[in-house]
Design an enzyme around this catalytic site. Sequence first.
Site, mmCIF file in Angstrom:
data_model
loop_
_atom_site.group_PDB
_atom_site.id
_atom_site.type_symbol
_atom_site.label_atom_id
_atom_site.label_comp_id
_atom_site.label_asym_id
_atom_site.label_seq_id
_atom_site.Cartn_x
_atom_site.Cartn_y
_atom_site.Cartn_z
ATOM 1 N N GLU A 52 0.528 -1.236 0.016
ATOM 2 C CA GLU A 52 0.076 0.051 -0.025
ATOM 3 C C GLU A 52 0.918 1.246 -0.088
ATOM 4 O O GLU A 52 0.556 2.268 -0.560
ATOM 5 C CB GLU A 52 -1.073 -0.108 1.192
ATOM 6 N N PHE A 114 -11.941 -7.769 13.586
ATOM 7 C CA PHE A 114 -10.814 -8.186 12.650
ATOM 8 C C PHE A 114 -10.292 -7.105 11.672
ATOM 9 O O PHE A 114 -11.214 -6.525 11.148
ATOM 10 C CB PHE A 114 -11.160 -9.505 12.074
ATOM 11 N N GLN A 115 -8.982 -6.845 11.666
ATOM 12 C CA GLN A 115 -8.465 -6.008 10.912
ATOM 13 C C GLN A 115 -9.003 -4.431 11.225
ATOM 14 O O GLN A 115 -9.141 -3.836 10.091
ATOM 15 C CB GLN A 115 -8.457 -6.102 9.318
ATOM 16 N N LYS A 164 -17.837 -1.130 5.873
ATOM 17 C CA LYS A 164 -18.299 -2.335 4.632
ATOM 18 C C LYS A 164 -19.762 -1.848 4.670
ATOM 19 O O LYS A 164 -20.276 -2.314 3.465
ATOM 20 C CB LYS A 164 -17.674 -3.614 5.346
ATOM 21 N N MET A 482 24.341 9.474 2.395
ATOM 22 C CA MET A 482 24.041 10.641 3.051
ATOM 23 C C MET A 482 24.183 10.420 4.563
ATOM 24 O O MET A 482 24.869 11.412 5.183
ATOM 25 C CB MET A 482 22.493 10.873 2.873
HETATM 26 C C1 LIG Z 1 18.290 14.626 1.905
HETATM 27 C C2 LIG Z 1 17.262 16.056 1.463
HETATM 28 C C3 LIG Z 1 18.021 17.271 1.519
HETATM 29 C C4 LIG Z 1 17.238 18.464 0.914
HETATM 30 N N1 LIG Z 1 18.005 19.265 0.635
HETATM 31 C C5 LIG Z 1 17.448 20.498 0.218
HETATM 32 C C6 LIG Z 1 18.278 21.822 -0.290
HETATM 33 O O1 LIG Z 1 19.370 21.801 -0.101
HETATM 34 N N2 LIG Z 1 17.653 22.617 -0.814
HETATM 35 C C7 LIG Z 1 16.171 22.684 -0.842
HETATM 36 O O2 LIG Z 1 15.505 23.584 -1.416
HETATM 37 N N3 LIG Z 1 15.410 21.628 -0.516
HETATM 38 C C8 LIG Z 1 16.096 20.481 0.324
HETATM 39 N N4 LIG Z 1 15.298 19.672 0.655
HETATM 40 C C9 LIG Z 1 14.031 19.696 0.682
HETATM 41 C C10 LIG Z 1 13.409 20.284 1.803
HETATM 42 O O3 LIG Z 1 13.226 19.429 2.930
HETATM 43 C C11 LIG Z 1 11.926 20.784 1.699
HETATM 44 O O4 LIG Z 1 10.961 19.764 1.213
HETATM 45 C C12 LIG Z 1 11.964 22.015 0.728
HETATM 46 O O5 LIG Z 1 12.999 22.896 0.629
HETATM 47 C C13 LIG Z 1 10.525 22.810 0.608
HETATM 48 O O6 LIG Z 1 10.154 23.257 -0.702
HETATM 49 P P1 LIG Z 1 9.378 24.444 -0.665
HETATM 50 O O7 LIG Z 1 9.829 25.632 0.559
HETATM 51 O O8 LIG Z 1 9.261 24.998 -2.037
HETATM 52 O O9 LIG Z 1 7.896 24.263 -0.006
HETATM 53 P P2 LIG Z 1 6.902 23.155 -0.615
HETATM 54 O O10 LIG Z 1 7.037 22.129 0.558
HETATM 55 O O11 LIG Z 1 6.666 22.916 -1.951
HETATM 56 O O12 LIG Z 1 5.580 23.981 0.102
HETATM 57 C C14 LIG Z 1 4.988 24.867 -0.897
HETATM 58 C C15 LIG Z 1 4.698 26.102 -0.156
HETATM 59 O O13 LIG Z 1 3.856 26.971 -1.158
HETATM 60 C C16 LIG Z 1 2.525 27.149 -0.567
HETATM 61 N N5 LIG Z 1 1.469 26.932 -1.743
HETATM 62 C C17 LIG Z 1 0.997 25.729 -2.441
HETATM 63 N N6 LIG Z 1 0.424 26.093 -3.318
HETATM 64 C C18 LIG Z 1 0.322 27.332 -3.720
HETATM 65 C C19 LIG Z 1 -0.336 28.388 -4.472
HETATM 66 N N7 LIG Z 1 -1.216 27.657 -5.512
HETATM 67 N N8 LIG Z 1 0.357 29.551 -4.474
HETATM 68 C C20 LIG Z 1 0.782 29.993 -3.544
HETATM 69 N N9 LIG Z 1 1.557 29.106 -2.628
HETATM 70 C C21 LIG Z 1 1.100 27.859 -2.629
HETATM 71 C C22 LIG Z 1 2.428 26.228 0.400
HETATM 72 O O14 LIG Z 1 1.241 26.663 1.362
HETATM 73 C C23 LIG Z 1 3.723 25.981 1.212
HETATM 74 O O15 LIG Z 1 4.112 26.922 1.806
HETATM 75 C C24 LIG Z 1 16.091 18.405 1.057
HETATM 76 C C25 LIG Z 1 15.366 17.166 1.216
HETATM 77 C C26 LIG Z 1 16.106 15.984 1.527
HETATM 78 C C27 LIG Z 1 15.200 14.799 1.929
HETATM 79 C C1 LIG Z 2 12.258 5.725 5.295
HETATM 80 C C2 LIG Z 2 13.539 6.254 5.523
HETATM 81 N N1 LIG Z 2 14.600 5.832 6.484
HETATM 82 C C3 LIG Z 2 15.682 6.361 6.899
HETATM 83 C C4 LIG Z 2 16.315 7.508 6.312
HETATM 84 C C5 LIG Z 2 17.395 8.192 6.754
HETATM 85 N N2 LIG Z 2 17.958 8.351 5.434
HETATM 86 C C6 LIG Z 2 18.401 9.329 4.879
HETATM 87 S S1 LIG Z 2 19.293 9.156 3.522
HETATM 88 C C7 LIG Z 2 19.672 7.618 3.976
HETATM 89 C C8 LIG Z 2 20.567 6.668 3.159
HETATM 90 C C9 LIG Z 2 20.084 6.569 1.733
HETATM 91 O O1 LIG Z 2 20.897 5.656 1.085
HETATM 92 P P1 LIG Z 2 20.895 5.288 -0.480
HETATM 93 O O2 LIG Z 2 19.549 5.244 -0.848
HETATM 94 O O3 LIG Z 2 21.974 4.077 -0.642
HETATM 95 O O4 LIG Z 2 21.398 6.786 -1.145
HETATM 96 P P2 LIG Z 2 22.831 7.497 -1.236
HETATM 97 O O5 LIG Z 2 22.701 8.631 0.000
HETATM 98 O O6 LIG Z 2 23.913 6.406 -0.870
HETATM 99 O O7 LIG Z 2 22.700 8.145 -2.572
HETATM 100 C C10 LIG Z 2 19.074 7.301 4.951
HETATM 101 C C11 LIG Z 2 19.075 5.941 5.674
HETATM 102 C C12 LIG Z 2 15.097 8.194 5.379
HETATM 103 N N3 LIG Z 2 15.193 9.385 4.924
HETATM 104 N N4 LIG Z 2 14.070 7.632 5.032
#
Ligand SMILES: Cc1cc2nc3c(=O)[nH]c(=O)nc-3n(C[C@H](O)[C@H](O)[C@H](O)COP(=O)(O)OP(=O)(O)OC[C@H]3O[C@@H](n4cnc5c(N)ncnc54)[C@H](O)[C@@H]3O)c2cc1C
Ligand SMILES: Cc1ncc(C[n+]2csc(CCOP(=O)(O)OP(=O)(O)O)c2C)c(N)n1
Lengths: 585, 177
Positions: A52, A114-115, A164, A482
């Site tokens: 799912e 159940f479930q 259901k 990472m």
């Molecule tokens: C490993 C990792 C590293 C990351 N590193 C970075 C990084 O280096 N740089 C980076 O940018 N992000 C990074 N992120 C992502 C970060 O965590 C956030 O998800 C991201 O920065 C949020 O993007 P955003 O501010 O565009 O917001 P979103 O989450 O896209 O939210 C959208 C915003 O716009 C508003 N909005 C929605 N619809 C509308 C509309 N129609 N009109 C006006 N406003 C609207 C919402 O209310 C909200 O405030 C990383 C994520 C991971 C997993």
């Molecule tokens: C479901 C989940 N568990 C744990 C983490 C923490 N986490 C962030 S990046 C990462 C490693 C990812 O490894 P891989 O997919 O090999 O990517 P790489 O960084 O090596 O490119 C982990 C464990 C996460 N983001 N999501």
Amino acid sequence: MAEQMTGAEMVIQALVDQEVEHIFGYPGGAVLPIYDAIFQNDKVEHILVRHEQGATHAAEGYARSTGKCGVVLVTSGPGATNAVTGLTDALLDSIPMVCITGQVPTPLIGSDAFQECDTVGITRNCTKHNYLVKSVEDLPRILHEAFYVATSGRPGPVVIDIPKDVQFALGNYANPNISSHPTYKPQMEGELDAIKIAVDMMLKAERPVFYTGGGVINSGDDATKSLREMAELTGFPVTSTLMGLGAYPADGEQWLGMLGMHGTYEANMAMHDCDLMICVGARFDDRITGRIDAFSPNSRKIHIDIDPSSINKNIVVDLPIVGDCGHVLEEMVRLWRAKTNAPRTEEIQPWLQQIDQWRAVKSLRYEKSDSVIKPQYAIERLYELTKDRDVYITTEVGQHQMWAAQHFHFNQPNRWMTSGGLGTMGYGLPASVGVQVAHRDALVIDIAGEASVQMTMQEMSTAVQYGLPIKIFILNNEYMGMVRQWQELLHGGRYSSSYSESLPDFVMMAQAFGAHGIMCDDPKELDDKIMEMIEIDKPVLFDCRVTKEENCLPMIPSGKAHHEMILPDTADIGNIIDEKGKVLV
Amino acid sequence: MFKPSWDLERSQSVERHTLTVLVDNEPGVLARVVGLFSARGFNIDSLTVSETEHDRHRSRITIVTVATPKVLSQIKLQLERLIPVHRVHDLTAEGESLERELALIKVAGKGENRVETLRLAEAFRANVVDASIDSFVFEITGRPSKVEQFISLMQPLGLVEVVRTGLTAISRGKEGM
Ligand SMILES: Cc1cc2nc3c(=O)[nH]c(=O)nc-3n(C[C@H](O)[C@H](O)[C@H](O)COP(=O)(O)OP(=O)(O)OC[C@H]3O[C@@H](n4cnc5c(N)ncnc54)[C@H](O)[C@@H]3O)c2cc1C
Ligand SMILES: Cc1ncc(C[n+]2csc(CCOP(=O)(O)OP(=O)(O)O)c2C)c(N)n1
Ligand SMILES: [Mg+2]
């Protein structure tokens, strides 16, 4: 005209009325009546996933790549709990989704049947809204209201929990054509006075920057169009968050690259030194701001957002504009035009020159190699070899995700699907299934990590069943890269549980699924093998063996400000983060 | 009219505010409100809820919270985001409001104490709603500070038990919500 039918038939009829063509789901006891109604209909195609969670991410990929609502159908209990990760992911990334869950019959609710699980209780805080349908009379309204809530305003996931007995019950169905709601009224138009002030501020700015985000993608093509127009009219540089990539084209001259923790030096320096920040549909996430008290200290900030609670949540701004950024940008364009037709390129020359100097740092550079495949190189080649095609990219979570954001370039919106807010490993593969269902002839690639992809690998089977030729391009560094990088930064290089001592043979795994497997560990063979991947009309697992201990740079270390980035030539990264920074994530 | 928001960071110190929330009285609405406070780490000092317009299925929730101005504004905005919420008013910020609380207070005692207890109850306009030869239950209504004060006066006189409804509040003047 009201028509009599069962609750289960109403579900399908509502999907048809909402013009839903595909749903992603998995059957079980509590949704059998709905599955029976699916069996007897020929308008809604059901895609059978293998888990799912896969259904939810597929629906997210489907939604993000089309701008439509993703739809999920799962059974009660474990079906619903398995969907929780994807619901939370959709909530954090503002993805429109309707998830229908089966529930035990109403007389049994609360008896540990159940479930049975308390689906509305469990999902209350990970949905935009949820419903438990107690009577078939309420079902038509709730079904349609759910779509309205999920897709309007700031989009998000909505759960409809249907016992259901309600699915079997007979009732009258008519499409209520919901286009408003008594209490939920998202504000679409921005306040004109505020937009006027914004334009005046922009006309005076000397060091302006557009900071755009996922909200531009949420708003749709008109917002992208107006953003590009506004950028052209003003001549201001543009950066974007991870979620907003593609709204402003990466080949545009004013493009600074992504900002934030792994953003470019020029984007982050521009944010730090600007005198006017125009935030469009972004939420000042902690990956963006770095240290809050040192965030862009000398700028005035305009924030356009449809969700009033996004404003002043992390960063207090000078001029909030609540409204849909498409509307607001359109209005801005009009007001700007009324004042001038010339961009301010001349007036902001010193600023643009400063930015060019930052650009010259080439913060995305990396050491090339003839003997091993550098992960950045792999993405670069993937980009070069696919850029003229109709390509959609999804990712897992980790270093590969950031390298993809940095080195794959997006010139159009809705082409980039990634789990930003929740950072869900295992998102990318099922998301690519969803994207490919929506775009049968497109090239859909999941840029993956070998660890993440194993979390939802079972969906390869879905891809094979439906003939979806998704390409899973694994940057295999054998590490949870990472995590390893953070251990190098923060924990003295003690790589506790971040190395995979045992990995499957991905080529054999592909074959076992009935897909195609490719392995490559030689940079000289990479192009040919990427072409092989593209050309084969089958799902592909591509095991790309890359440097094992490469760091993803540049990087704003936790607890630091924008101008304190680690660049590719920073030595000894293990000594940068202080005690205060260590507790941050 | 749009409001610039510089003043939000005016203070890092916490303030006590009374919010009144008009909601559709549907199942789960209270759980949504309370869940939001716990999920986002906001404080609840007091919470009261009851249906106020039966025909329209509407309830009023009165919440007393303690937070900095910036967090207070988030609390209000986050509450407004909940789908069944019609409106949220920050009564403390919007000017004078009436705040009342009801408490039932059980006091046991004999002799001098008993006389003194009754004397004070009269002064505070607390009603006797139950009496036995060695105890009273008082009902007192008023501002929380008054209730507080009465309770502390009862302490040395044989206070046994207190139950309080929590605060309920309404704005002054002719305007409704
Ligand atoms: C490993 C990792 C590293 C990351 N590193 C970075 C990084 O280096 N740089 C980076 O940018 N992000 C990074 N992120 C992502 C970060 O965590 C956030 O998800 C991201 O920065 C949020 O993007 P955003 O501010 O565009 O917001 P979103 O989450 O896209 O939210 C959208 C915003 O716009 C508003 N909005 C929605 N619809 C509308 C509309 N129609 N009109 C006006 N406003 C609207 C919402 O209310 C909200 O405030 C990383 C994520 C991971 C997993
Ligand atoms: C479901 C989940 N568990 C744990 C983490 C923490 N986490 C962030 S990046 C990462 C490693 C990812 O490894 P891989 O997919 O090999 O990517 P790489 O960084 O090596 O490119 C982990 C464990 C996460 N983001 N999501
Ligand atoms: Mg890895």
